[in-house]
Each structure stands twice: as structure tokens, then as C-alpha cells.
Design an enzyme around this catalytic site. Structure first.
Site, PDB file in Angstrom:
ATOM      1  N   GLU A 185       0.996  -1.151  -0.003  1.00 37.62           N
ATOM      2  CA  GLU A 185      -0.146  -0.137  -0.122  1.00 37.62           C
ATOM      3  C   GLU A 185       0.827   1.347   0.006  1.00 37.62           C
ATOM      4  OE1 GLU A 185      -2.767   0.540   3.125  1.00 37.62           O
ATOM      5  OE2 GLU A 185      -3.678   2.200   2.214  1.00 37.62           O
ATOM      6  N   LYS A 218      -7.880 -15.822  15.565  1.00 37.74           N
ATOM      7  CA  LYS A 218      -7.947 -15.320  14.089  1.00 37.74           C
ATOM      8  C   LYS A 218      -9.388 -15.080  13.712  1.00 37.74           C
ATOM      9  CE  LYS A 218      -3.690 -17.847  12.777  1.00 37.74           C
ATOM     10  NZ  LYS A 218      -3.160 -19.094  12.119  1.00 37.74           N
ATOM     11  N   ASP A 240       2.419 -14.597  12.385  1.00 33.81           N
ATOM     12  CA  ASP A 240       1.587 -15.007  11.689  1.00 33.81           C
ATOM     13  C   ASP A 240       0.596 -14.054  11.158  1.00 33.81           C
ATOM     14  OD1 ASP A 240      -0.856 -16.514  10.837  1.00 33.81           O
ATOM     15  OD2 ASP A 240      -0.695 -17.987  12.483  1.00 33.81           O
ATOM     16  N   HIS A 244      -2.669  10.081  -1.419  1.00 32.08           N
ATOM     17  CA  HIS A 244      -2.599   8.481  -2.049  1.00 32.08           C
ATOM     18  C   HIS A 244      -2.337   8.593  -3.759  1.00 32.08           C
ATOM     19  CE1 HIS A 244      -3.346   5.431   0.761  1.00 32.08           C
ATOM     20  NE2 HIS A 244      -3.527   6.404   1.699  1.00 32.08           N
TER      21      HIS A 244
HETATM   22  C1  LIG Z   1       1.848  11.071   2.512  1.00 32.89           C
HETATM   23  C2  LIG Z   1       2.153  12.207   3.644  1.00 32.89           C
HETATM   24  C3  LIG Z   1       3.093  11.468   4.579  1.00 32.89           C
HETATM   25  C4  LIG Z   1       2.728  13.353   3.033  1.00 32.89           C
HETATM   26  O1  LIG Z   1       2.545  14.383   4.315  1.00 32.89           O
HETATM   27  P1  LIG Z   1       3.550  15.586   4.091  1.00 32.89           P
HETATM   28  O2  LIG Z   1       3.300  16.278   5.289  1.00 32.89           O
HETATM   29  O3  LIG Z   1       2.780  16.369   2.801  1.00 32.89           O
HETATM   30  O4  LIG Z   1       4.759  15.426   3.634  1.00 32.89           O
HETATM   31  P2  LIG Z   1       6.126  16.170   3.806  1.00 32.89           P
HETATM   32  O5  LIG Z   1       6.839  16.124   2.394  1.00 32.89           O
HETATM   33  O6  LIG Z   1       6.141  17.396   4.180  1.00 32.89           O
HETATM   34  O7  LIG Z   1       7.213  15.367   4.676  1.00 32.89           O
HETATM   35  C5  LIG Z   1       6.771  15.258   6.084  1.00 32.89           C
HETATM   36  C6  LIG Z   1       7.431  13.980   6.745  1.00 32.89           C
HETATM   37  O8  LIG Z   1       6.738  12.675   6.076  1.00 32.89           O
HETATM   38  C7  LIG Z   1       7.605  11.813   5.783  1.00 32.89           C
HETATM   39  N1  LIG Z   1       7.510  11.444   4.249  1.00 32.89           N
HETATM   40  C8  LIG Z   1       7.008  12.214   3.389  1.00 32.89           C
HETATM   41  N2  LIG Z   1       7.094  11.524   2.128  1.00 32.89           N
HETATM   42  C9  LIG Z   1       7.925  10.395   2.399  1.00 32.89           C
HETATM   43  C10 LIG Z   1       8.182   9.206   1.562  1.00 32.89           C
HETATM   44  N3  LIG Z   1       7.802   9.295   0.303  1.00 32.89           N
HETATM   45  N4  LIG Z   1       8.846   8.033   2.134  1.00 32.89           N
HETATM   46  C11 LIG Z   1       9.124   8.208   3.669  1.00 32.89           C
HETATM   47  N5  LIG Z   1       8.819   9.211   4.313  1.00 32.89           N
HETATM   48  C12 LIG Z   1       8.045  10.369   3.778  1.00 32.89           C
HETATM   49  C13 LIG Z   1       9.032  12.273   6.184  1.00 32.89           C
HETATM   50  O9  LIG Z   1       9.377  11.792   7.497  1.00 32.89           O
HETATM   51  C14 LIG Z   1       8.943  13.855   6.105  1.00 32.89           C
HETATM   52  O10 LIG Z   1       9.876  14.567   6.954  1.00 32.89           O
HETATM   53  P3  LIG Z   1      11.322  14.923   6.178  1.00 32.89           P
HETATM   54  O11 LIG Z   1      12.174  13.641   6.447  1.00 32.89           O
HETATM   55  O12 LIG Z   1      11.226  15.308   4.832  1.00 32.89           O
HETATM   56  O13 LIG Z   1      11.545  16.221   7.192  1.00 32.89           O
HETATM   57  C15 LIG Z   1       0.935  12.295   4.429  1.00 32.89           C
HETATM   58  O14 LIG Z   1      -0.005  13.042   3.410  1.00 32.89           O
HETATM   59  C16 LIG Z   1       0.017  11.213   4.779  1.00 32.89           C
HETATM   60  O15 LIG Z   1       0.254  10.634   5.956  1.00 32.89           O
HETATM   61  N6  LIG Z   1      -1.131  10.802   4.280  1.00 32.89           N
HETATM   62  C17 LIG Z   1      -1.933   9.688   4.922  1.00 32.89           C
HETATM   63  C18 LIG Z   1      -1.756   8.583   4.223  1.00 32.89           C
HETATM   64  C19 LIG Z   1      -2.202   7.493   5.137  1.00 32.89           C
HETATM   65  O16 LIG Z   1      -1.971   7.434   6.479  1.00 32.89           O
HETATM   66  N7  LIG Z   1      -2.420   6.305   4.487  1.00 32.89           N
HETATM   67  C20 LIG Z   1      -2.722   4.895   5.200  1.00 32.89           C
HETATM   68  C21 LIG Z   1      -3.845   4.193   4.509  1.00 32.89           C
HETATM   69  S1  LIG Z   1      -5.456   4.757   4.702  1.00 32.89           S
HETATM   70  C22 LIG Z   1      -6.460   3.246   4.945  1.00 32.89           C
HETATM   71  O17 LIG Z   1      -5.937   2.327   4.479  1.00 32.89           O
HETATM   72  C23 LIG Z   1      -7.219   3.280   6.295  1.00 32.89           C
HETATM   73  C24 LIG Z   1      -8.500   4.081   6.157  1.00 32.89           C
HETATM   74  C25 LIG Z   1      -8.305   5.597   5.923  1.00 32.89           C
HETATM   75  O18 LIG Z   1      -9.443   3.381   5.287  1.00 32.89           O
HETATM   76  C26 LIG Z   1      -8.989   3.887   7.565  1.00 32.89           C
HETATM   77  C27 LIG Z   1     -10.069   4.609   7.912  1.00 32.89           C
HETATM   78  O19 LIG Z   1     -11.354   4.556   7.674  1.00 32.89           O
HETATM   79  O20 LIG Z   1      -9.570   5.748   8.531  1.00 32.89           O
HETATM   80  N1  LIG Z   2      -1.542 -24.999  16.818  1.00 33.63           N
HETATM   81  C1  LIG Z   2      -2.305 -23.971  16.598  1.00 33.63           C
HETATM   82  O1  LIG Z   2      -3.349 -23.973  17.245  1.00 33.63           O
HETATM   83  C2  LIG Z   2      -1.636 -22.801  16.042  1.00 33.63           C
HETATM   84  C3  LIG Z   2      -0.250 -22.754  15.417  1.00 33.63           C
HETATM   85  N2  LIG Z   2      -0.086 -21.596  14.922  1.00 33.63           N
HETATM   86  C4  LIG Z   2       1.182 -21.444  14.487  1.00 33.63           C
HETATM   87  O2  LIG Z   2       2.065 -21.777  15.481  1.00 33.63           O
HETATM   88  C5  LIG Z   2       3.362 -21.189  15.206  1.00 33.63           C
HETATM   89  C6  LIG Z   2       3.801 -20.733  16.432  1.00 33.63           C
HETATM   90  O3  LIG Z   2       3.702 -21.362  17.491  1.00 33.63           O
HETATM   91  P1  LIG Z   2       4.601 -21.117  18.761  1.00 33.63           P
HETATM   92  O4  LIG Z   2       4.210 -22.050  20.170  1.00 33.63           O
HETATM   93  O5  LIG Z   2       4.609 -19.436  19.072  1.00 33.63           O
HETATM   94  O6  LIG Z   2       5.987 -21.492  18.417  1.00 33.63           O
HETATM   95  P2  LIG Z   2       6.741 -22.887  18.286  1.00 33.63           P
HETATM   96  O7  LIG Z   2       5.712 -24.001  17.933  1.00 33.63           O
HETATM   97  O8  LIG Z   2       7.811 -22.747  17.344  1.00 33.63           O
HETATM   98  O9  LIG Z   2       7.168 -23.057  19.709  1.00 33.63           O
HETATM   99  C7  LIG Z   2       8.297 -22.452  20.127  1.00 33.63           C
HETATM  100  C8  LIG Z   2       9.524 -23.267  20.259  1.00 33.63           C
HETATM  101  O10 LIG Z   2      10.636 -22.494  20.831  1.00 33.63           O
HETATM  102  C9  LIG Z   2      11.218 -23.087  22.086  1.00 33.63           C
HETATM  103  N3  LIG Z   2      11.854 -21.975  22.842  1.00 33.63           N
HETATM  104  C10 LIG Z   2      13.258 -21.792  22.766  1.00 33.63           C
HETATM  105  N4  LIG Z   2      13.553 -20.718  23.243  1.00 33.63           N
HETATM  106  C11 LIG Z   2      12.208 -19.878  23.762  1.00 33.63           C
HETATM  107  C12 LIG Z   2      11.888 -18.891  24.401  1.00 33.63           C
HETATM  108  N5  LIG Z   2      12.756 -18.085  24.844  1.00 33.63           N
HETATM  109  N6  LIG Z   2      10.770 -18.571  24.484  1.00 33.63           N
HETATM  110  C13 LIG Z   2       9.732 -19.538  24.125  1.00 33.63           C
HETATM  111  N7  LIG Z   2       9.993 -20.591  23.357  1.00 33.63           N
HETATM  112  C14 LIG Z   2      11.299 -20.900  23.172  1.00 33.63           C
HETATM  113  C15 LIG Z   2      10.006 -23.693  22.691  1.00 33.63           C
HETATM  114  O11 LIG Z   2      10.519 -24.586  23.650  1.00 33.63           O
HETATM  115  P3  LIG Z   2       9.371 -25.464  24.331  1.00 33.63           P
HETATM  116  O12 LIG Z   2       9.446 -26.687  23.520  1.00 33.63           O
HETATM  117  O13 LIG Z   2      10.101 -25.921  25.614  1.00 33.63           O
HETATM  118  O14 LIG Z   2       8.216 -24.933  24.932  1.00 33.63           O
HETATM  119  C16 LIG Z   2       9.261 -24.311  21.491  1.00 33.63           C
HETATM  120  O15 LIG Z   2       9.598 -25.760  20.989  1.00 33.63           O
HETATM  121  C17 LIG Z   2       3.416 -20.249  14.007  1.00 33.63           C
HETATM  122  O16 LIG Z   2       3.700 -20.799  13.009  1.00 33.63           O
HETATM  123  C18 LIG Z   2       1.834 -20.234  14.010  1.00 33.63           C
HETATM  124  O17 LIG Z   2       1.422 -19.677  12.692  1.00 33.63           O
HETATM  125  C19 LIG Z   2      -1.023 -20.466  14.680  1.00 33.63           C
HETATM  126  C20 LIG Z   2      -2.097 -20.603  15.107  1.00 33.63           C
HETATM  127  C21 LIG Z   2      -2.832 -21.808  15.822  1.00 33.63           C
END
Ligand SMILES: CC(C)(COP(=O)([O-])OP(=O)([O-])OC[C@H]1O[C@@H](n2cnc3c(N)ncnc32)[C@H](O)[C@@H]1OP(=O)([O-])[O-])[C@@H](O)C(=O)NCCC(=O)NCCSC(=O)C[C@@](C)(O)CC(=O)[O-]
Ligand SMILES: NC(=O)C1=CN([C@@H]2O[C@H](COP(=O)(O)OP(=O)(O)OC[C@H]3O[C@@H](n4cnc5c(N)ncnc54)[C@H](OP(=O)(O)O)[C@@H]3O)[C@@H](O)[C@H]2O)C=CC1
Length: 576
Positions: A243, A375, A451, A547
């Protein structure tokens, strides 16, 4: 007057058709042209040799290998009328430069990636008889010594399962390539597979952990937002997304938050859940079982069974709900640095066995009874929490709100109330009192090997904004962040690199769980940055404009529109 004719070498010979031209003159002009052609090619050859020598000593040899492979490919395409066997060429890359297999794969052109042009196998390689091949496979318990055609023959005869190919040929990448050939032939997918890359990926890390029946991988661009100051440390946050505008926006939020002294975050609770459904013969035994489980002494028995299944998973809570003769038991456990779903499932299964010993009429209907809830949208995660319960806050001076975010404190507070609080209430939302937490959660999840289906509950978030004198107080509350730094996709190459960027790769050896908690805090702070920036764009009326620039200027999108709209044309021009 001048005419042109092609000679056999493909050289264009210019023939001056003068009326009184002799046969001798014509032959002389042909010779001169050939000499010219040869000398120009000798010069090109010398230049090519010099380039090779230069690259060998000073350049990136991998690029050189790539260039040479391109030249080879063109030659062999010219000679045979079709492309070279890409597998061989790309294998060479992998050997030339260990890290580049992965890198180069992303720059291969379609033809170089295709493994399916010769879908029946290599016709030039001799095939042994079926009996011979089967005998080799059975005696060696491996198909490693068989060529591709021979392996495909054993797949066709059902002696090798297509999903066992990697194991049978003892070579993950070869197995994946063979599977592509099979599905390309069976389902006529040769063309479709051309642009799905598969070379240069470390499939040994995938097998048995992440994916089955593998035919390749899909690359997602990773952007970076940062630096972001979180609890006195700076982070560059990787975000995998398609996006356009999302990373730019989050980056703007990071900039505003970092200038103003950063974000404070806290993890206030930690516990992954699994909620099985069990059935009893009557409400009497069901309620007896519920009371038994609610008793702290009996809880210890269940806990000891649960905890015996892992070095890290520790049962902390049981929440039991009754519905007629059914019980829904929500097991909650801390899981160290893992997100913990496999751990919870393992521990819950063992606990139910122990409980069943006390209640012989208990029937386990399903290890997951949706009271977990994993989920799927569910109020229980919003109210009780799931995974990490995280909060983040910052104070943004009005000067930064105006200069970096191009809006005002009053406008932000106003829109936050009307959109994120009232609007979400009107929509009947649970956990959705935010602008786009899911955007940041999902992008960070994909980048760091979480995940991605768990973006459902993990994106639950309440964004609050208040005027604090002239400045803005902003916070994000996220009660159900399902996240880990070990397990799942976290150890895949790109994903673990992204975790490394944040200093949270793998298990924390001193304090198990500290890495996962830190990642949850960074995520919540990044969500705060995203919220701040999008809310600012909405209050300032900049959403569409931004956008059009970042999300719609790719030529592929413009080509979809026969007549670009006036506004599109305007913004596209702006960008170029
Ligand atoms: C696009 C901006 C940021 C421009 O914003 P701006 O203020 O016009 O940009 P600017 O040129 O003045 O720059 C300001 C700062 O923005 C950053 N920046 C600026 N351009 C870039 C770039 N190309 N790459 C990386 N960073 C960038 C950068 O940090 C920059 O600072 P600088 O470093 O220049 O001092 C602004 O208009 C904006 O944030 N728009 C909103 C867009 C957005 O948030 N989209 C998310 C998806 S929307 C959605 O999917 C959800 C929705 C909407 O449906 C949920 C709902 O229902 O609400
Ligand atoms: N089965 C299910 O119902 C579901 C599974 N998943 C999937 O499960 C996976 C993640 O499962 P998750 O249990 O998180 O991971 P893992 O199944 O990989 O289990 C973690 C493993 O890491 C070991 N481990 C080593 N060091 C650490 C530490 N510091 N902290 C924790 N564990 C450590 C654990 O040891 P030890 O054996 O001693 O525990 C274990 O064997 C993902 O792939 C996800 O997509 C997602 C949703 C549902």
C-alpha cells in the site's frame, strides 16, 4: 540511389546500384563490408574482455556472473530457438556468491525464472527403465541418484508423492523445481508460473515449519519507518506492504514523535490463550466440573500438567464459561519469546487429559472452541486481552503538530472524538477505535515473520487524543497483540533480518520473553506514529491527494485507465 540487402552473416551490406557498376566493384564492396563487420566485432570483443578483467578485480562478481549468464542465455536462445535451462544458470549464481542466490532471484527476468518450459523433463538425458529406477529408489531409499525425468516417472506411477519430493531427492530446491514441472503439466500452468520466483530461497528452513507443497515465494517490498524513539532507544522499523503511502505516513509520524522526545510504552499483561469446548452428560456434572476448575487447589493440578509440556509456557489463568452441559475453558499462559499458539495447544491437550481423569463423562469436542479466540473478531480478546497487552503515549508540542503534521491540536482532538470514538460506536465496532492500526500491525507482522492471520485481534486498538495545554497528548491501547521472536516465520532469512534490525531476533537468553515484549512495545509505538500521521492527513484533507501521489502513480495502474482523470494526470505529473 541506395538499396540494402542482408547477407548470410546477417550483416547489412550496402550496395550502390550505379547503372554502370561492374561485377568486380560489387565484390570489392562486399569484402570491405565484411572486413568492417569483423573489425568492429573484434573491438567489441576486446572491450568485453577488458570489462571482465575489470569486474574480476574491482567489481561485484556476482553482477558479472549475472551479465555473463544473460549473454549465454541470449546465445543459446539464438542457437536453439528457445531459452537456456535456467536451473543450471541460476545454480551457478548460488555457488558464485552464497548470499546472492536470494538477492539475484529478485532481479531475474521471467525467462530466467521459468522452470517449466521443458515440462516433461530434459529430453536429452537418458532415462533408465522403470524397473531400474524403482529398484534404485527402493534400495537407496532416496531418489537423489535419479535424473529429473526418472523422478517424474516415479511420481506418475505413484511411487513418489508430489508433496514428498524435497525429501525424496534430498534437495529442497530441486524438489520445488520438480513440483513446478508437475503442476505446470497437469494443470497447464506453465505461463502462470513464469513470474513466480523460486530459485535462491533457503527451503531447508521452510520444510516442516512454515509451508508445504512449496512452488516458490512471493516477494513483498519492505520499507522502513524511523528513526522512532521508543523508551529512550532509536529504532528503524521494517514494514512489508504494497500500500503506497503507508510507509511515508508512518515515517512522518515517527519523525514528529522522535523530535518531540519519543514514545513511552508499557506491557501491562502477557498471556496467550486456547479455549477448548467440552461436553458433559448433564448440567449437573458440567457445573461440578466448572467449580472444580475454579478451585485454586485444583488449578495447581492442571497447571502442573500444562507446565510439564514446555520449558517456557506457564499456565497463569483459567476462565470457564458454561452453556447448558457444555463448558468453554479459556487457558491463558505466558510463552516466553514465542507467540505461543502451538505451546498453548500442546499444554491444553495435556491438561484436558488430566481433567478427564477426574470427570470420566467429559467429552472433548474440540481443542479450540472459539473461546480463545484465534484469528476471528471477538470481544473476549478486547476485554480479557490475548498475547501482549500494550499501551503507548506521547506528548506532541503544537509547533510540531503544525510544522510536521500540517494540522492543529484542536482539529486532531475533534476528529479523533468524532471518527475513532463516535464513528466506531455508530459502526458497532469492537476493538476498532482507531484509524488504521491494522495497516501498521500487518506490515510489521509480514516483515518480521509473525502469523499474518493474527492481525485480526492484534489490530484491536483504542487511540485517544487530548489537548494538554497547547500541546497534544496521544495514546494507543492494544490489549491483544499476538507476537513472538521465536517460532513460526521468525527464523526465515528475510524475516529474521528484520527482527535483527530491531535488536529482537530469536530468544532472549537472559530473560525469556523480553524480546517478544520489546517487539510488542515497538509495534504499539509505531501504531501511534501511523495513527498520528493519518489522523493529521484526514483533518487537513490530504488523504486523497497523498494517495494519488504515492499509491497510484505506477505505470501499471495508469495503464488500467484508458483515459486518466484530470486529477490523476495532475498528480502523476507532479511526481515525475
Ligand atoms: C503522504 C504524507 C506522509 C505526506 O505528508 P506531508 O506532510 O505532505 O509530507 P512532507 O513532504 O512535508 O514530509 C513530512 C514527513 O513525512 C515523511 N515522508 C514524506 N514523504 C515520504 C516518503 N515518500 N517516504 C518516506 N517518508 C516520507 C518524512 O518523515 C517527512 O519528513 P522529512 O524527512 O522530509 O523532514 C501524508 O499526506 C500522509 O500521511 N497521508 C496519509 C496517508 C495514510 O496514512 N495512508 C494510510 C492508509 S489509509 C487506509 O488504508 C485506512 C482508512 C483510511 O481506510 C482507515 C479509515 O477508515 O480511517
Ligand atoms: N497449533 C495451533 O493451534 C496454531 C498454530 N499456529 C502457528 O504456531 C506457530 C507458532 O507457535 P509457537 O508456539 O509460538 O512457536 P513454536 O511452535 O515454534 O514453539 C516455540 C518453540 O521454541 C522453543 N523456545 C526456545 N526458546 C524459547 C523462548 N525463549 N521462549 C519461548 N519458546 C522458546 C520452545 O520450547 P519448548 O518446546 O520448551 O516449549 C518451543 O519448542 C506459528 O507457525 C503459527 O502460525 C498459529 C495458530 C494456531
Amino acid at each position: 540511389m541506395e538499396t540494402k540487402a542482408d547477407n548470410m552473416l546477417g550483416v547489412q551490406v550496402t550496395k550502390f546500384a550505379v547503372f554502370n557498376e561492374t561485377e568486380e566493384n560489387y565484390h570489392r564492396s562486399v569484402h570491405i563490408s565484411i572486413v568492417h563487420w569483423m573489425s568492429s566485432h573484434i573491438v567489441i570483443l576486446i572491450l568485453l574482455l577488458l570489462m571482465i578483467v575489470w569486474f574480476w578485480f574491482f567489481g561485484d562478481r556476482d553482477d558479472l556472473a549475472y551479465t555473463l549468464a544473460q549473454v549465454n542465455k541470449k546465445q543459446s536462445t539464438n542457437e536453439s530457438g528457445h531459452s537456456v535451462h535456467a536451473h543450471e544458470t541460476q545454480k551457478d549464481f548460488k555457488h558464485t556468491h552464497s548470499q546472492t542466490g536470494y538477492r539475484k532471484a529478485s532481479v531475474y527476468t521471467s525467462n530466467e525464472m521459468v522452470q517449466t518450459e521443458n515440462v516433461d523433463g530434459d529430453n536429452n538425458v537418458e532415462i533408465r527403465t522403470f524397473d531400474e529406477c524403482l529398484d534404485i529408489f527402493k534400495t537407496q531409499k532416496s531418489a537423489e541418484q535419479l535424473n529429473d525425468n526418472e523422478v517424474l516417472m516415479l511420481v506418475k506411477s505413484n511411487h513418489i508423492k508430489p508433496y514428498m519430493l524435497e525429501k525424496c531427492v534430498n534437495n529442497p530446491e530441486r524438489g520445488v523445481g520438480l513440483r513446478r514441472k508437475i503442476i505446470a503439466t497437469q494443470s497447464n500452468l506453465t505461463e502462470a508460473l513464469i513470474e513466480l520466483p523460486y530459485i535462491g530461497y533457503d527451503y531447508s528452513k521452510v520444510l516442516g515449519t512454515n509451508c508445504e507443497n512449496v512452488i516458490g515465494y512471493v516477494a513483498v517490498p519492505v520499507g522502513v519507518a524511523g528513526p522512532l524513539l521508543v523508551d529512550d532507544a532509536f529504532y528503524q522499523v521494517p514494514m512489508a506492504t504494497t500500500e503506497g503511502c503507508l510507509v511515508a505516513s508512518t515515517n512522518r509520524g515517527c519523525r514528529a514523535l522522535t523530535i518531540c522526545g519519543g514514545v513511552i510504552t508499557k506491557v501491562v499483561d502477557d498471556g496467550m490463550t486456547r479455549g477448548p469446548v467440552v461436553r458433559f452428560s448433564s448440567v449437573t456434572t458440567a457445573s461440578e466440573a466448572k467449580m472444580w476448575m475454579d478451585n485454586p487447589e485444583k488449578f495447581k493440578i492442571i497447571k502442573s500438567a500444562f507446565d510439564s509440556t514446555s520449558r517456557f509456557a506457564r499456565l497463569t489463568k483459567l476462565l470457564v464459561r458454561i452453556a447448558g452441559r457444555y463448558l468453554f475453558i479459556r487457558f491463558t499462559a505466558s510463552t516466553g519469546d514465542a507467540m505461543g499458539m502451538n505451546m498453548l495447544s500442546k499444554g491444553t491437550e495435556k491438561s484436558l487429559k488430566i481433567i478427564g481423569g477426574y470427570f470420566p463423562d467429559m467429552e472433548v469436542l474440540s481443542l479450540s472452541g472459539n473461546f480463545c479466540s484465534d484469528k476471528k473478531p471477538a470481544a473476549v480478546n478486547w476485554i480479557e486481552g490475548r498475547g501482549k497487552y500494550v499501551v503507548s503515549e506521547a506528548i506532541v508540542p503544537s509547533k510540531i503538530v503544525t510544522e510536521v503534521l500540517k494540522t492543529t491540536v484542536a482539529a486532531l482532538v475533534d476528529v479523533n472524538i468524532s471518527k475513532n470514538l463516535m464513528g466506531s460506536a455508530i459502526a458497532g465496532s469492537i476493538g476498532g477505535n482507531n484509524a488504521h492500526a491494522a495497516n501498521i500491525v500487518t506490515a510489521v507482522y509480514i516483515a518480521t515473520g509473525q502469523d499474518p492471520a493474527q492481525n485480526v485481534a492484534s489490530s484491536n486498538c483504542m487511540t485517544l487524543m487530548e489537548a494538554c495545554g497547547e500541546d497534544l497528548y496521544v495514546s494507543c491501547t492494544m490489549p491483544s497483540v499476538e507476537i513472538g521472536t521465536v517460532g513460526g516465520g521468525t527464523s526465515l532469512p528475510g524475516q529474521s533480518a528484520c527482527l535483527e534490525m530491531l535488536g529482537v531476533r530469536g530468544a532472549n537468553s537472559q530473560t525469556p520473553g523480553a524480546n517478544a515484549k520489546r517487539l510488542a512495545r515497538i509495534l504499539c509505538a509505531t501504531v501511534l506514529a501511523g495513527e498520528l500521521s493519518l489522523m493529521s492527513a484526514l483533518t487537513a484533507g490530504h488523504l486523497v491527494k497523498s494517495h494519488m501521489i504515492h499509491n497510484r502513480s505506477a505505470p501499471s495502474i495508469q495503464n488500467l485507465e484508458s483515459e486518466p482523470s484530470e486529477s490523476n494526470r495532475q498528480f502523476t505529473n507532479c511526481v515525475s
